[in-house]
Design a protein around this motif. Structure first.
Motif, PDB file in Angstrom:
ATOM      1  N   LYS A 148       0.819  -1.215   0.000  1.00  0.00           N
ATOM      2  CA  LYS A 148       0.000   0.000   0.000  1.00  0.00           C
ATOM      3  C   LYS A 148       0.854   1.266   0.000  1.00  0.00           C
ATOM      4  CE  LYS A 148      -3.892  -2.186   2.367  1.00  0.00           C
ATOM      5  NZ  LYS A 148      -4.801  -2.140   3.552  1.00  0.00           N
ATOM      6  N   LYS A 149       2.172   1.136   0.145  1.00  0.00           N
ATOM      7  CA  LYS A 149       3.056   2.291   0.166  1.00  0.00           C
ATOM      8  C   LYS A 149       3.832   2.464  -1.138  1.00  0.00           C
ATOM      9  CE  LYS A 149       3.782   2.017   5.173  1.00  0.00           C
ATOM     10  NZ  LYS A 149       4.793   1.913   6.267  1.00  0.00           N
ATOM     11  N   THR A 151       4.800   3.442  -4.775  1.00  0.00           N
ATOM     12  CA  THR A 151       4.426   4.446  -5.769  1.00  0.00           C
ATOM     13  C   THR A 151       5.306   4.261  -7.003  1.00  0.00           C
ATOM     14  OG1 THR A 151       3.914   5.991  -3.986  1.00  0.00           O
ATOM     15  CG2 THR A 151       4.070   6.894  -6.208  1.00  0.00           C
ATOM     16  N   ASP A 300      -3.162   8.926 -11.866  1.00  0.00           N
ATOM     17  CA  ASP A 300      -3.271   8.555 -10.455  1.00  0.00           C
ATOM     18  C   ASP A 300      -2.603   7.213 -10.165  1.00  0.00           C
ATOM     19  OD1 ASP A 300      -4.640  10.856  -9.975  1.00  0.00           O
ATOM     20  OD2 ASP A 300      -6.633   9.940 -10.093  1.00  0.00           O
ATOM     21  N   GLU A 303       1.046   7.972  -9.577  1.00  0.00           N
ATOM     22  CA  GLU A 303       1.358   9.029  -8.611  1.00  0.00           C
ATOM     23  C   GLU A 303       0.897   8.720  -7.197  1.00  0.00           C
ATOM     24  OE1 GLU A 303      -0.495  12.448 -10.257  1.00  0.00           O
ATOM     25  OE2 GLU A 303       0.916  12.637 -11.953  1.00  0.00           O
ATOM     26  N   GLN A 304      -0.210   7.993  -7.038  1.00  0.00           N
ATOM     27  CA  GLN A 304      -0.749   7.738  -5.713  1.00  0.00           C
ATOM     28  C   GLN A 304      -0.146   6.479  -5.099  1.00  0.00           C
ATOM     29  OE1 GLN A 304      -5.002   7.598  -5.800  1.00  0.00           O
ATOM     30  NE2 GLN A 304      -5.234   9.762  -6.320  1.00  0.00           N
ATOM     31  N   PRO A 305       0.254   6.512  -3.808  1.00  0.00           N
ATOM     32  CA  PRO A 305       0.771   5.318  -3.131  1.00  0.00           C
ATOM     33  C   PRO A 305      -0.306   4.231  -3.057  1.00  0.00           C
ATOM     34  CG  PRO A 305       1.284   7.305  -1.892  1.00  0.00           C
ATOM     35  CD  PRO A 305       0.329   7.715  -2.949  1.00  0.00           C
ATOM     36  N   ALA A 307      -1.754   2.568  -5.421  1.00  0.00           N
ATOM     37  CA  ALA A 307      -2.783   2.544  -6.471  1.00  0.00           C
ATOM     38  C   ALA A 307      -2.858   1.175  -7.134  1.00  0.00           C
ATOM     39  CB  ALA A 307      -2.497   3.626  -7.506  1.00  0.00           C
ATOM     40  N   THR A 310      -4.561  -1.333  -4.846  1.00  0.00           N
ATOM     41  CA  THR A 310      -6.018  -1.168  -4.808  1.00  0.00           C
ATOM     42  C   THR A 310      -6.677  -1.851  -6.002  1.00  0.00           C
ATOM     43  OG1 THR A 310      -5.763   0.958  -3.661  1.00  0.00           O
ATOM     44  CG2 THR A 310      -7.878   0.524  -4.728  1.00  0.00           C
TER      45      THR A 310
END
Length: 469
Positions: A148-149, A151, A300, A303-305, A307, A310
Motif C-alpha cells: 500500500k506504500k 508508488t 493517479d 502518482e498515488q501510493p 494505487a 487497490t
C-alpha cells in the motif's frame, strides 16, 4: 532505461537467450520428453519448497484431466502434433524442482529440416548466431501489486538490455528473395488475369455477330455464357475505395519490408538508447503513448501510493467472488442430484423386493455386462453393441438435459479442484522454452510469483456419494 535501477535478487527479472546443440535427441531426453519429436514448447512452474510428493502428484493429475477434457481435441487438430505431457522434473539450468507442461510436435517440424526442404543450405544457428535480452525491475511483482506504500513514479526502476548477432549478409539475401517471390507471384497473377480477360474479349468479338444473327434478340448475358473461353468476371465483393485502400496498405507494407532490408544491409552494428525520468513521463508525456493506453490507466496509478495494490485487490476479490459463486452452484446441484438418486435407489429396491428370483438374476446379469463393457472401454478395447446396450438419452429430453447438466457441473468441479491443487503445489512461472531441433530459445524468469498473487482457493468440498461410487 527507466531510472538507474540495478539488477536485484529480489526484483522481477526476465532473460531471453538462444543456444544450439549438435545432439537434439540427447537434449530432448534430458528434458524428460518423448523420443522422436522435432519441436516442443515447454513451460516450467516452480514447485513450492518442501512440498510432499502427493501434493505435486495431485496437481499433475488434475492438469492432465483438464487438458484431456478441454484442450486435447484442439491439440490433435494441429498439423504435425505429436503429444503433450505434464510431469514433475528438475530444471536443466538450476536443478530446481518444477512442474513441467510440454507440447511436442513431430520431427518434420524441426526448423533445420524445414530450411533444408526449402533448399536453404544453412542451419538456423548459422543465421541467428547469438541472442541475449535482459529485463529487470527494482521491485518484485508481489511488492508492486500488494504494498500500500508503493508508488510507481517515486520507487519503481527498470532496465532493459539486448544483444543480437545475426549473419547479416545471408539474412539480407534471404529476405530479398522471399520478397521478390511474393511480388513476382502477385505480378504473375495480375498478368494471368489480364490475359484471360483479353482472350475473352477477342473470342467475344469473333462470335458476337454470329450469335446475334443466329439467336435473334439474345441478351448480352446469354452471349457472354456461350463464348469459347469460359472466362467469367469475378464477382465484386469490395468497393473501389476498399480496393484502393487495400492496394495502398499492400504498397506500404512492401515499402516497409524493403526499408528494413536496406537497413539490415547497410548497418553492421546499431545502438539505441531510451531514457525516462519516471513512469509518468514514459506513459503520459507523449500523445502517441497516451492514445495506446486503456481508459483505466490514469496518472493517479503512477502518482498515488498503493494505487496498483487497490486495483489488484479489486481483481482478486472479483476472482474470489466468482469462485465462491461457482462452488455454491455446484454444491446445490450435487445436493439435488444426490436426493434424486437416493429416491431412484429406494424405488429400485422396492421393485426388486416384488421381483421373482429369475428376474433378479436377469437384471444382475445385465448389470455385469454393463460393468464389463465399461472396464473394457477404459482399457482401450472395443466392445460390441450387444455387450454395451447403452441407453440413448437423446430420445429422452429431460434425462438428456439432466445428464448434460451433471457433466457441466463435474467439469466445473474439476477446474476448481485443479486450481486448488495447482495453487498448493506451485508458486511461480519459472521459464518458457521453445525448442526446434538443436535450436533453443529460453525465457528464464525470476520473481514471477503469479500463484502467490492469485487468491488462495477455498478447500474443495468432498464429492457427493454418487461420484465416489
Amino acid at each position: 532505461e527507466v531510472s538507474t535501477a540495478e539488477p536485484s535478487d529480489e526484483g522481477f527479472a526476465a532473460n531471453l537467450s538462444f543456444s544450439y546443440t549438435d545432439n537434439p535427441g540427447k537434449s530432448f531426453a534430458a528434458m524428460g520428453l518423448s523420443v522422436g519429436i522435432g519441436s516442443c514448447v515447454v513451460m516450467d512452474f516452480l514447485i513450492r519448497s518442501e512440498l510432499p510428493e502427493e501434493v505435486a502428484a495431485k496437481a499433475v493429475s488434475g492438469l492432465e484431466k483438464v487438458i484431456a477434457e478441454h484442450f486435447d481435441a484442439e491439440l490433435q487438430r494441429l498439423q504435425n502434433f505429436h503429444s503433450w505431457r505434464v510431469f514433475v522434473w528438475e530444471n536443466e539450468v538450476d536443478q530446481l524442482p518444477v512442474l513441467r507442461l510440454a507440447v511436442m510436435l513431430k520431427p518434420e517440424t524441426s526448423i533445420d529440416f524445414v530450411l533444408k526442404q526449402l533448399g536453404v543450405a544453412l542451419r538456423f544457428h548459422e543465421m541467428l548466431v547469438d541472442l541475449n535480452c535482459e529485463l529487470h525491475f527494482s521491485h518484485s511483482l508481489t511488492e508492486m501489486l500488494e504494498s500500500k506504500k508503493f508508488t510507481l513514479d517515486e520507487k519503481f526502476g527498470s532496465g532493459l538490455s539486448a544483444s543480437i548477432v545475426v549473419a547479416r549478409k545471408i539474412l539480407v539475401r534471404l529476405a530479398e528473395e522471399l520478397q521478390y517471390c511474393v511480388e513476382e507471384k502477385a505480378a504473375g497473377a495480375n498478368v494471368e488475369f489480364e490475359e484471360r480477360k483479353e482472350s475473352y474479349g477477342w473470342a467475344h468479338a469473333r462470335t458476337k455477330d454470329a450469335l446475334e444473327g443466329k439467336f435473334k434478340g439474345a441478351a448480352s448475358a446469354d452471349i457472354q455464357e456461350m463464348t469459347i473461353t469460359g472466362y467469367k468476371e469475378e464477382p465484386r465483393t469490395e468497393t473501389d475505395a476498399q480496393f484502393a485502400a487495400k492496394e495502398a496498405s499492400a504498397a506500404g507494407w512492401r515499402r516497409f519490408v524493403w526499408r528494413s532490408v536496406n537497413l539490415l544491409r547497410g548497418g553492421k552494428a546499431s545502438t539505441m538508447e531510451l531514457s525516462f525520468r519516471s513512469v509518468g513521463e514514459l506513459l503520459f508525456q507523449s500523445a502517441l503513448a497516451r492514445s495506446l493506453l486503456p481508459s483505466w490507466v490514469t496518472p493517479d496509478i503512477v502518482e498515488q501510493p498503493g494505487a496498483l495494490a487497490t486495483i489488484w485487490k479489486r481483481m482478486t476479490e472479483s476472482i474470489t467472488k466468482h469462485v465462491n459463486e461457482h462452488w455454491a452452484t455446484i454444491l446445490a446441484f450435487e445436493d439435488i442430484e444426490q436426493h434424486a438418486r437416493d429416491d431412484e435407489e429406494r424405488r429400485r429396491l422396492e421393485r426388486e423386493a416384488k421381483m421373482s428370483n429369475k428376474e433378479r438374476k436377469r437384471l444382475a446379469f445385465l448389470e455385469e455386462k454393463r460393468q464389463l463393457a465399461e472396464k473394457l472401454r477404459k482399457l482401450g478395447i472395443e466392445t460390441t453393441d450387444d455387450l454395451e446396450e447403452e441407453e440413448d438419452l437423446t430420445q429422452k429430453p429431460a434425462e438428456y438435459a439432466r445428464h448434460l447438466k451433471e457433466k457441466q457441473m463435474g467439469s466445473e468441479r474439476l477446474l476448481l479442484e485443479t486450481y486448488e491443487a495447482t495453487w498448493d503445489a506451485v508458486c511461480a512461472l519459472h521459464s518458457v522454452q521453445v525448442v526446434s531441433g538443436g535450436n533453443k530459445v529460453l525465457l528464464a524468469l525470476q520473481g514471477c510469483d503469479i500463484f502467490e498473487l492469485l487468491p488462495q482457493p477455498m478447500k474443495s468440498p468432498p464429492p457427493p456419494r454418487y461420484q465416489q461410487a
